[in-house]
Write an enzyme that holds these catalytic residues in place. Structure first.
Site, PDB file in Angstrom:
ATOM      1  N   HIS A  14       0.863  -1.189   0.000  1.00 41.24           N
ATOM      2  CA  HIS A  14       0.000   0.000   0.000  1.00 41.24           C
ATOM      3  C   HIS A  14       0.898   1.237   0.000  1.00 41.24           C
ATOM      4  CE1 HIS A  14      -3.806   2.187   1.531  1.00 41.24           C
ATOM      5  NE2 HIS A  14      -2.922   3.102   1.128  1.00 41.24           N
ATOM      6  N   HIS A  16       1.606   5.419  -1.731  1.00 41.45           N
ATOM      7  CA  HIS A  16       1.269   6.601  -2.517  1.00 41.45           C
ATOM      8  C   HIS A  16       2.556   7.188  -3.091  1.00 41.45           C
ATOM      9  CE1 HIS A  16      -2.907   6.883  -0.997  1.00 41.45           C
ATOM     10  NE2 HIS A  16      -2.379   6.358   0.104  1.00 41.45           N
ATOM     11  N   LYS A 102      -9.352  -0.235  -6.100  1.00 37.13           N
ATOM     12  CA  LYS A 102      -9.395   0.482  -4.834  1.00 37.13           C
ATOM     13  C   LYS A 102     -10.770   1.079  -4.568  1.00 37.13           C
ATOM     14  CE  LYS A 102      -7.678   2.583  -1.162  1.00 37.13           C
ATOM     15  NZ  LYS A 102      -6.800   2.032  -0.141  1.00 37.13           N
ATOM     16  N   HIS A 139     -10.423   1.192   1.579  1.00 34.90           N
ATOM     17  CA  HIS A 139     -10.237   2.205   2.618  1.00 34.90           C
ATOM     18  C   HIS A 139     -11.470   2.108   3.507  1.00 34.90           C
ATOM     19  CE1 HIS A 139      -8.763   6.178   4.210  1.00 34.90           C
ATOM     20  NE2 HIS A 139      -9.998   6.136   4.685  1.00 34.90           N
ATOM     21  N   HIS A 177      -4.547  -0.592   5.739  1.00 33.74           N
ATOM     22  CA  HIS A 177      -4.140   0.224   6.893  1.00 33.74           C
ATOM     23  C   HIS A 177      -5.120   0.124   8.061  1.00 33.74           C
ATOM     24  CE1 HIS A 177      -6.999   2.944   5.070  1.00 33.74           C
ATOM     25  NE2 HIS A 177      -6.148   3.422   4.180  1.00 33.74           N
ATOM     26  N   ASP A 250       1.389   2.621   3.556  1.00 36.30           N
ATOM     27  CA  ASP A 250       0.532   3.791   3.341  1.00 36.30           C
ATOM     28  C   ASP A 250       1.358   5.073   3.408  1.00 36.30           C
ATOM     29  OD1 ASP A 250      -1.783   5.235   2.783  1.00 36.30           O
ATOM     30  OD2 ASP A 250      -2.433   5.310   4.877  1.00 36.30           O
TER      31      ASP A 250
END
Length: 347
Positions: A14, A16, A102, A139, A177, A250
């Site tokens: 995970h 970004h 996602k 999420h 997460h 994350d």
């Protein structure tokens, strides 16, 4: 006392990376430590089609430092919207480089405005995903303003994910997460097709970190840090040796000015020292011998990918985290900026 630790090179399930002028700065940190990473699709505009994912993948690969070229593979995802056609699922499966879809509840976190407003709107897509085995990456928070921010994960699991799995029991799901004891219990009780990622910052910190010595924006993320009892439950799950729980940083970079502002962005940057931070959490729990399973083995097995063959080495060597790192035309402040860490990965 263990002074060195050798691990099969891990993956980040995970991550970004952002885009544009900051991409090269973000990807360099991850490519140094990890062989692969599941890359989040919440760009502006979001990555909603296979063509978008292919183009983003090319930009990421081009941004990897030359010294690391060929050693890092981005694993792409699609951003689920109310308008996603079910046909896109087959295209994603067949392309070979999209490894999940996602689910952002609309308004739940950074760049989630285009997310799903009601799960009933995407049932045909989810049914298609169940049919072909493409994982749904969740999420897990409700956005109902009547629900306390510290309860949004538990409420999402009870009101939305549990009924969804009742309807689609063979859907492969990663609850990303996770932050609560309720989430740990939910994942454990679910079938073998449900797993979870856990971040280093949720293993190391409770919500007190956001308020020690004033409001600390660099400890603000979504889902937010929770009570100490939840942190302890996450540590127990991560170090349990159960294959349902694996590494997902994350890591979410934001420029300093966006974090240190009147309305600071949610996200904690940990890619600069991800393995060192996880090693610290596992050592505190007396479980360094279980770090390799969590970091290097359980994720690939869930995603039906081979475990990496090369290795990385962590040594007990204190070093000071820089106060900031370059980030395009700005800079970003990493977790533990200006502080010392006890472990260091040896390149």
């Amino acid at each position: 006392m263990i002074d060195a630790l050798e691990l099969v090179r891990p993956d980040d399930w995970h991550l970004h990376l952002r885009d544009g002028v900051v991409l090269a700065d973000a990807v360099a940190h991850t490519a140094r430590q990890f062989a692969r990473a599941i890359v989040m699709p919440n760009l502006k505009p979001p990555v909603t089609r296979v063509e978008d994912a292919a183009a983003y993948r090319e930009r990421i690969t081009a941004a990897v430092p030359p010294a690391l070229a060929g050693r890092f593979t981005p694993l792409m995802t699609l951003y689920l919207t109310d308008a996603t056609p079910a046909e896109e699922v087959a295209r994603a499966r067949d392309c070979g480089f999209v490894h999940g879809v996602k689910l952002y509840p609309a308004g739940a976190t950074t760049n989630s405005q285009s997310g799903v407003t009601d799960l009933s709107r995407v049932f045909p897509v989810l049914e298609a995903m169940q049919q072909v085995g493409l994982p749904l990456l969740v999420h897990g928070e409700v956005t109902d303003p009547g629900v306390d921010v510290f309860d949004r994960e538990a409420v999402f699991l009870e009101r939305q994910l549990a009924p969804l799995l009742g309807r689609l029991p063979d859907l492969r799901v990663v609850v990303e997460h996770i932050t609560t004891a309720e989430a740990v219990a939910f994942v454990r009780a679910a079938g073998p097709r449900v797993a979870a990622t856990i971040t280093a910052h949720h293993l190391l910190y409770s919500r007190n970190a956001m308020f020690t010595g004033g409001v600390c924006p660099h400890y603000y993320c979504l889902p937010v840090l929770k009570r100490e009892r939840h942190r302890e439950a996450l540590v127990e799950a991560a170090t349990s040796g159960e294959p349902k729980f694996f590494l997902g940083t994350d890591s979410a970079p934001h420029p300093r000015r966006a974090k240190e502002s009147a309305c600071g962005c949610a996200g904690i940057f940990t890619a600069h020292a991800a393995l060192e931070l996880y090693a610290e959490a596992f050592e505190r729990a007396g479980a360094l011998d279980r770090l390799q399973g969590f970091a290097s083995e359980f994720g690939p097995r869930f995603y039906d990918l081979p475990v990496n063959r090369d290795k990385v080495r962590l040594e007990r060597a204190t070093w000071e985290v820089p106060a900031a790192y370059p980030f395009g035309h700005d800079e970003l402040v990493p977790l533990r900026a200006g502080e010392r860490l006890a472990w260091r990965m040896v390149d």
